[in-house]
Design a protein around this motif. Structure first.
Motif, PDB file in Angstrom:
ATOM      1  N   GLY A 279       0.866  -2.833  -6.660  1.00 31.51           N
ATOM      2  CA  GLY A 279       0.321  -1.540  -6.264  1.00 31.51           C
ATOM      3  C   GLY A 279      -1.151  -1.385  -6.601  1.00 31.51           C
ATOM      4  O   GLY A 279      -1.695  -0.281  -6.522  1.00 31.51           O
ATOM      5  N   GLN A 280      -1.822  -2.494  -6.956  1.00 26.93           N
ATOM      6  CA  GLN A 280      -3.215  -2.411  -7.392  1.00 26.93           C
ATOM      7  C   GLN A 280      -4.163  -2.008  -6.263  1.00 26.93           C
ATOM      8  O   GLN A 280      -5.105  -1.240  -6.469  1.00 26.93           O
ATOM      9  N   HIS A 281      -3.921  -2.529  -5.063  1.00 24.35           N
ATOM     10  CA  HIS A 281      -4.783  -2.151  -3.943  1.00 24.35           C
ATOM     11  C   HIS A 281      -4.605  -0.667  -3.601  1.00 24.35           C
ATOM     12  O   HIS A 281      -5.570   0.020  -3.265  1.00 24.35           O
ATOM     13  N   ALA A 282      -3.371  -0.192  -3.691  1.00 21.29           N
ATOM     14  CA  ALA A 282      -3.118   1.234  -3.459  1.00 21.29           C
ATOM     15  C   ALA A 282      -3.805   2.080  -4.533  1.00 21.29           C
ATOM     16  O   ALA A 282      -4.344   3.158  -4.248  1.00 21.29           O
ATOM     17  N   GLN A 283      -3.794   1.598  -5.770  1.00 17.12           N
ATOM     18  CA  GLN A 283      -4.452   2.301  -6.869  1.00 17.12           C
ATOM     19  C   GLN A 283      -5.954   2.416  -6.621  1.00 17.12           C
ATOM     20  O   GLN A 283      -6.557   3.451  -6.909  1.00 17.12           O
ATOM     21  N   ARG A 284      -6.533   1.363  -6.054  1.00 14.21           N
ATOM     22  CA  ARG A 284      -7.967   1.386  -5.741  1.00 14.21           C
ATOM     23  C   ARG A 284      -8.254   2.470  -4.698  1.00 14.21           C
ATOM     24  O   ARG A 284      -9.288   3.153  -4.771  1.00 14.21           O
ATOM     25  N   VAL A 285      -7.356   2.666  -3.738  1.00 14.86           N
ATOM     26  CA  VAL A 285      -7.526   3.723  -2.735  1.00 14.86           C
ATOM     27  C   VAL A 285      -7.440   5.093  -3.410  1.00 14.86           C
ATOM     28  O   VAL A 285      -8.212   6.009  -3.093  1.00 14.86           O
ATOM     29  N   LYS A 286      -6.518   5.238  -4.348  1.00 13.05           N
ATOM     30  CA  LYS A 286      -6.394   6.502  -5.067  1.00 13.05           C
ATOM     31  C   LYS A 286      -7.686   6.825  -5.816  1.00 13.05           C
ATOM     32  O   LYS A 286      -8.173   7.975  -5.804  1.00 13.05           O
TER      33      LYS A 286
ATOM     34  N   ILE B  84       0.831  -1.209   0.000  1.00  7.49           N
ATOM     35  CA  ILE B  84       0.000   0.000   0.000  1.00  7.49           C
ATOM     36  C   ILE B  84       0.862   1.254   0.000  1.00  7.49           C
ATOM     37  O   ILE B  84       0.519   2.266  -0.624  1.00  7.49           O
ATOM     38  N   GLY B  85       1.992   1.196   0.679  1.00  8.63           N
ATOM     39  CA  GLY B  85       2.893   2.335   0.695  1.00  8.63           C
ATOM     40  C   GLY B  85       3.973   2.145   1.749  1.00  8.63           C
ATOM     41  O   GLY B  85       3.998   1.138   2.459  1.00  8.63           O
ATOM     42  N   THR B  86       4.874   3.109   1.819  1.00  9.96           N
ATOM     43  CA  THR B  86       5.948   3.044   2.805  1.00  9.96           C
ATOM     44  C   THR B  86       5.994   4.335   3.614  1.00  9.96           C
ATOM     45  O   THR B  86       5.675   5.420   3.112  1.00  9.96           O
ATOM     46  N   TYR B  87       6.409   4.192   4.872  1.00 12.41           N
ATOM     47  CA  TYR B  87       6.505   5.324   5.788  1.00 12.41           C
ATOM     48  C   TYR B  87       7.957   5.483   6.207  1.00 12.41           C
ATOM     49  O   TYR B  87       8.568   4.572   6.769  1.00 12.41           O
ATOM     50  N   ASN B  88       8.527   6.644   5.899  1.00 14.01           N
ATOM     51  CA  ASN B  88       9.904   6.950   6.267  1.00 14.01           C
ATOM     52  C   ASN B  88       9.893   7.586   7.657  1.00 14.01           C
ATOM     53  O   ASN B  88       9.466   8.737   7.816  1.00 14.01           O
ATOM     54  N   THR B  89      10.358   6.846   8.662  1.00 15.14           N
ATOM     55  CA  THR B  89      10.332   7.358  10.033  1.00 15.14           C
ATOM     56  C   THR B  89      11.340   8.484  10.252  1.00 15.14           C
ATOM     57  O   THR B  89      11.226   9.231  11.223  1.00 15.14           O
ATOM     58  N   ALA B  90      12.325   8.606   9.344  1.00 18.95           N
ATOM     59  CA  ALA B  90      13.351   9.651   9.500  1.00 18.95           C
ATOM     60  C   ALA B  90      12.776  11.042   9.252  1.00 18.95           C
ATOM     61  O   ALA B  90      13.148  12.012   9.914  1.00 18.95           O
ATOM     62  N   ASP B  91      11.858  11.143   8.277  1.00 16.34           N
ATOM     63  CA  ASP B  91      11.283  12.462   7.986  1.00 16.34           C
ATOM     64  C   ASP B  91       9.751  12.472   8.056  1.00 16.34           C
ATOM     65  O   ASP B  91       9.111  13.451   7.659  1.00 16.34           O
ATOM     66  N   SER B  92       9.157  11.366   8.538  1.00 13.37           N
ATOM     67  CA  SER B  92       7.698  11.268   8.726  1.00 13.37           C
ATOM     68  C   SER B  92       6.928  11.530   7.440  1.00 13.37           C
ATOM     69  O   SER B  92       5.965  12.318   7.405  1.00 13.37           O
ATOM     70  N   THR B  93       7.346  10.868   6.358  1.00  8.87           N
ATOM     71  CA  THR B  93       6.640  11.012   5.080  1.00  8.87           C
ATOM     72  C   THR B  93       6.127   9.667   4.600  1.00  8.87           C
ATOM     73  O   THR B  93       6.738   8.617   4.825  1.00  8.87           O
TER      74      THR B  93
END
Length: 303
Positions: A77-84, A53-62
């Motif tokens: 990335g199809q499930h993420a695309q459905r969220v978009k 679904i995605g990644t979270y960078n804990t160094a810069d909180s993005t």
């Protein structure tokens, strides 16, 4: 929608914890195969189709969405695309912005929403250094990993009348099993209603609601099981796992003061789940010692 998605994910996670200890498992992903493999401390291996679904960078909180991620294969990335697409339809910018500042809680909400929209079996957060990978996964296939010195138990025979089981179920045994099924069903119905009511009223914290449900489940276990039984983490939902109207006793195998009973439960979409109840007669009464979900490769405790 986010709140409902988070609650659904909590319930699904609780079920996986009960069946194969998701929260204690290690994990690995093979993007080429499109699979995530979880390995629990007891050797249970759960292999599932995976989406990132995605990644979270804990160094810069993005947060970086999986629908246009340089490290994610397009097919994952199809499930993420459905969220978009959902975000575009409802004009929610956080769901359509490729990279954004976020908290870890928001990332869980994104993953929960993806799980809900794509009817996935669950969501998971896997750490890789300073990056957290949020994923959804599909139906787990459960197996047992045997060590070199371990003698692997054979998978159960799917025929409920094999291995000495017969359709002749003693009346007192039948009464004990059906009584537990009814009690378990009533507990789950009440727990779900209380959770639903509190979600709207906000009179209690979700932790307090869960604590009350855990206490009532512990009392149920104390009433219907031998004292040695330690209950698994609880889970409950709108469709109880055990329903007196949908779970049928099929066969039993009696051996002195011990008895094993096989049942089949029909789910809300017609799926059939096999269970085995193991009981022991103590002071003239049959009490549960184990309740197993019967998978293709063996038995998994779910009391």
């Amino acid at each position: 929608m986010l709140e409902r998605s988070m609650e659904d994910l909590r319930i699904k996670t609780g079920l996986h914890d009960r069946l194969w200890h998701l929260s204690e498992a290690t994990w690995s992903v093979d993007q080429k195969l499109g699979q995530i493999v979880f390995t629990a401390p007891d050797g249970t291996v759960a292999t599932c189709p995976v989406q990132i679904i995605g990644t979270y960078n804990t160094a810069d909180s993005t947060w970086l969405w999986g629908w246009e991620h340089p490290a994610v294969r397009p097919e994952l990335g199809q499930h993420a695309q459905r969220v978009k697409e959902y975000g575009e339809a409802h004009q929610i910018s956080d769901l359509t912005t490729r990279k954004l500042a976020a908290t870890e809680l928001q990332c869980w909400e994104f993953a929960a929403l993806a799980c809900k929209l794509n009817d996935a079996q669950g969501a998971y957060r896997g750490p890789t250094g300073p990056t957290l990978v949020f994923m959804t996964f599909g139906q787990p296939t459960l197996t047992k990993a045997a060590s070199e010195t371990e003698v692997k138990e054979p998978a159960f025979n799917p025929d409920p009348l094999a291995d000495g089981f017969t359709a002749d179920i003693p009346t007192d045994v039948r009464k004990a099993v059906t009584g537990f099924i009814a009690a378990r069903y009533n507990w789950e119905v009440v727990a779900w209603k209380e959770d639903e009511a509190n979600r709207h009223s906000r009179k209690q914290s979700s932790e307090e609601v869960t604590r009350v449900a855990e206490e009532s489940y512990a009392k149920l276990i104390q009433e219907w099981c031998v004292p040695e039984v330690k209950p698994q983490p609880i889970s409950y939902g709108s469709h109880p796992d055990h329903d007196p109207a949908k779970e049928k006793l099929i066969s039993a195998k009696l051996s002195g003061s011990d008895c094993r009973v096989r049942t089949q439960a029909t789910g809300p979409y017609g799926s059939v789940t096999d269970y085995e109840y193991q009981l022991r007669k103590k002071d003239g009464r049959w009490l549960l010692t184990h309740l197993y979900f019967l998978g293709d490769d063996g038995k998994y405790e779910c009391l």
